[in-house]
Structure formats: C-alpha cells, structure tokens
Design a protein around this motif. Structure first.
Motif, PDB file in Angstrom:
ATOM      1  N   ARG A 192      -5.451  79.798  29.576  1.00 30.88           N
ATOM      2  CA  ARG A 192      -4.468  79.555  30.628  1.00 30.88           C
ATOM      3  C   ARG A 192      -5.159  78.912  31.815  1.00 30.88           C
ATOM      4  NH1 ARG A 192       0.121  83.131  32.861  1.00 30.88           N
ATOM      5  NH2 ARG A 192       0.540  81.047  33.655  1.00 30.88           N
TER       6      ARG A 192
ATOM      7  N   GLU B 115      -1.692  77.992  27.132  1.00 27.27           N
ATOM      8  CA  GLU B 115      -0.984  77.074  28.012  1.00 27.27           C
ATOM      9  C   GLU B 115      -1.334  75.634  27.630  1.00 27.27           C
ATOM     10  OE1 GLU B 115      -0.822  75.884  32.760  1.00 27.27           O
ATOM     11  OE2 GLU B 115      -1.838  77.718  32.100  1.00 27.27           O
TER      12      GLU B 115
ATOM     13  N   ASP C   2       6.505  79.512  32.777  1.00 26.57           N
ATOM     14  CA  ASP C   2       5.262  79.760  33.507  1.00 26.57           C
ATOM     15  C   ASP C   2       4.124  78.881  32.993  1.00 26.57           C
ATOM     16  OD1 ASP C   2       6.543  81.676  34.978  1.00 26.57           O
ATOM     17  OD2 ASP C   2       5.816  83.363  33.778  1.00 26.57           O
ATOM     18  N   LYS C   3       4.208  78.481  31.727  1.00 26.24           N
ATOM     19  CA  LYS C   3       3.145  77.671  31.131  1.00 26.24           C
ATOM     20  C   LYS C   3       3.456  76.177  31.159  1.00 26.24           C
ATOM     21  CE  LYS C   3       1.660  81.339  27.969  1.00 26.24           C
ATOM     22  NZ  LYS C   3       1.350  81.703  26.574  1.00 26.24           N
TER      23      LYS C   3
END
Length: 303
Positions: free
Chosen positions: A28, A87, A286-287
């Motif tokens: 991420r 991600e 969110d990613k």
C-alpha cells in the motif's frame, strides 16, 4: 547551505528507493509513505557518527520500520472484508530504462507476486524483497533486518522456494498482454459471452477487492463460465459519465474505469499461454483515490 538543507538533499536522493522498498513490503502506498516519512524523522535526528553510508543507513531504517508496520497491518487484514489485494500503482519508467529493467520492474511489482508475498512471514518478505527486487548483498540485508548473515541466507532460500511454488506462471510479452486486454474490453463491453469465454482459461479465477466499501464479490469466483457471466453483468450496469482507459498498472496493462472523472474500478489481467488466467478487480475507493507511479529502481541502485 544549512545542515538541514544538506540532510534533506541527501534524503531526497534516496526517497524513490525507500518508497520502492516499502511499497513492495507493504503493498500500500499510504503505508509506504508513512514509513518513508518516519525514516526521514529518524534520519534528520540521527547523530552523524551513526551514518557512515547514507544509502545503507536509510535502507536499514526503512526496512525495520516497514517490518513493524507489516506486522501491524497483517493483523488488521485478518478482519478485512473479502479478498485483499495490493494497492494498484501506475508504473513509471525513466527514459534510460532498458527493456531488461522494464521487465525487472514489472516482475517485482506484479500483482501476482505481491499477492504471493502476502503469504510470507514479515521477515521472509523483507529478505525476499531486498534480495530479489534490489539484489542487496546478504551482509547488508542482515544489517537491515537485525539477523545474522547465515539466518538471512536461510530465510532467502525458504522465501524463494515458497514464492516459486505458489506464484502463477504468466506471459511476459507486454504487447500480447495489451492486445488481449483490448479484446477483453471489447468482448465485455459488447456483451458477447462467447467472445469473452474465448479469452478466458477454463480454470480462470476472479479476485475482487472492495473492502466492503463498494459492490463486489466477497469470494473468489472460479471457472470461465462464472467469471464471464459476472463480468458481463457488471458491464451491463450503467454508470454516470463512464470513461475507460487502458493504463499500465503494476507492470502490466490494465483497464481503468472512471465515473464522472473519478476512479471507479481497476481491472488487471494475468495472462498465461495466451489466455486470461486471473482477473484482479479492485474497487475499494481507498486504494483508487490516487493512482500513483512507482519509480524504477535498478538492482542495487537508487532511482
């Protein structure tokens, strides 16, 4: 030039390398950036007698911080809703990047590899990343992880075997992957079940990461027929102001779906023997909020 400016310049010279290490360990960008920021704080407050080689020192600090963060996030991922995928990042190349270096970067950040790395222990993952992606000497990896060189060699061998056993095989030809991705988009967008089935391996899997934040299957879908029917059903759902873009994500071609200018989904295909073997569908907002590039970092060198 002040001391603080000198420290900042020295740190910035290695930032791309540190971010690349942290991303491959954590999967991420937000976590990687937090680790790199903490590394800066350690660097800026370190006594200069501690820093004989800035690059080695910064890699060591970043690795240890990433190890701590990885242990924390692995516990949180056990409660994650549905499958967890790394991600996605767009892959950037320098003008001096050779074809071999492009392939090397694509391999080290591929979704297939990062997914397999999730099954390693934090320490095995750190050793694998530092050795396989950045070709660091075992001595340097031992210093970075706080283990003996003999222990690091054992960890590297175990991690390499684990990855080799679990890593799916895929075609590395970028032109072939791009062509198949374009055909995939045409088949799904055209609603043709037979055209889509012709592109899928019989045992194809679809892995979707929504994190419970968007609509998406919470279990892996298996078989060409089920995957094709799911994709056609998704393609038939209207979105406001849809826009499709063919982009390069994690070293391979991908489809980016935008709705009103904002990322809605990213779909990446793993291709083996000319057919799609795995479909990775990322929908967790969110990613997707900021698809950012991951810099090229040649083996043994900073970007």
């Amino acid at each position: 030039m002040t001391t603080s400016e000198t420290l900042l310049e020295a740190f910035e010279a290695h930032r791309a390398l540190l971010t690349a290490v942290a991303y491959r360990m954590l999967g991420r960008f937000a976590d990687a950036e937090d680790v790199v920021q903490e590394a800066w704080l350690r660097w800026s407050s370190a006594g200069r007698e501690e820093v004989r080689e800035p690059r080695a020192y910064l890699v060591r600090v970043t690795t240890r911080l990433a190890l701590d963060r990885l242990r924390q996030v692995q516990a949180r991922r056990e409660e994650y809703v549905g499958p967890w995928l790394p991600e996605p990042v767009t892959t950037a190349y320098t003008t001096a990047c050779t074809g071999a270096e492009r392939a090397e970067l694509a391999d080290s950040v591929s979704l297939a590899l990062l997914v397999v790395l999730e099954s390693l222990s934090p320490l095995e993952r750190a050793v694998f990343v530092l050795r396989e992606a950045f070709d660091l000497p075992f001595k340097d990896i031992a210093e970075a992880t706080g283990r003996s060189e003999a222990a690091v060699r054992q960890l590297a061998g175990r991690a390499r075997r684990h990855v080799a056993e679990r890593r799916p095989r895929f075609d590395a030809d970028p032109a072939r992957g791009r062509e198949l991705t374009e055909r995939f988009l045409a088949a799904a967008g055209g609603g043709s079940l037979q055209d889509l089935l012709a592109l899928l391996a019989p045992d194809v899997r679809l892995v979707a990461d929504s994190g419970g934040r968007a609509k998406g299957p919470r279990r892996i879908i298996h078989s060409a027929d089920k995957v094709a029917r799911f994709l056609l059903a998704v393609a038939a759902v209207p979105l406001p102001e849809p826009e499709y873009r063919l982009v390069e994500v994690n070293g391979g071609p991908a489809l980016l779906l935008l709705s009103r200018g904002r990322p809605d989904s990213v779909l990446c295909l793993a291709v083996a023997e000319g057919r799609v073997s795995t479909v990775y569908l990322m929908r967790n907002p969110d990613k997707l909020s900021g698809l950012r590039p991951v810099a090229h970092t040649a083996r043994g060198h900073s970007a």
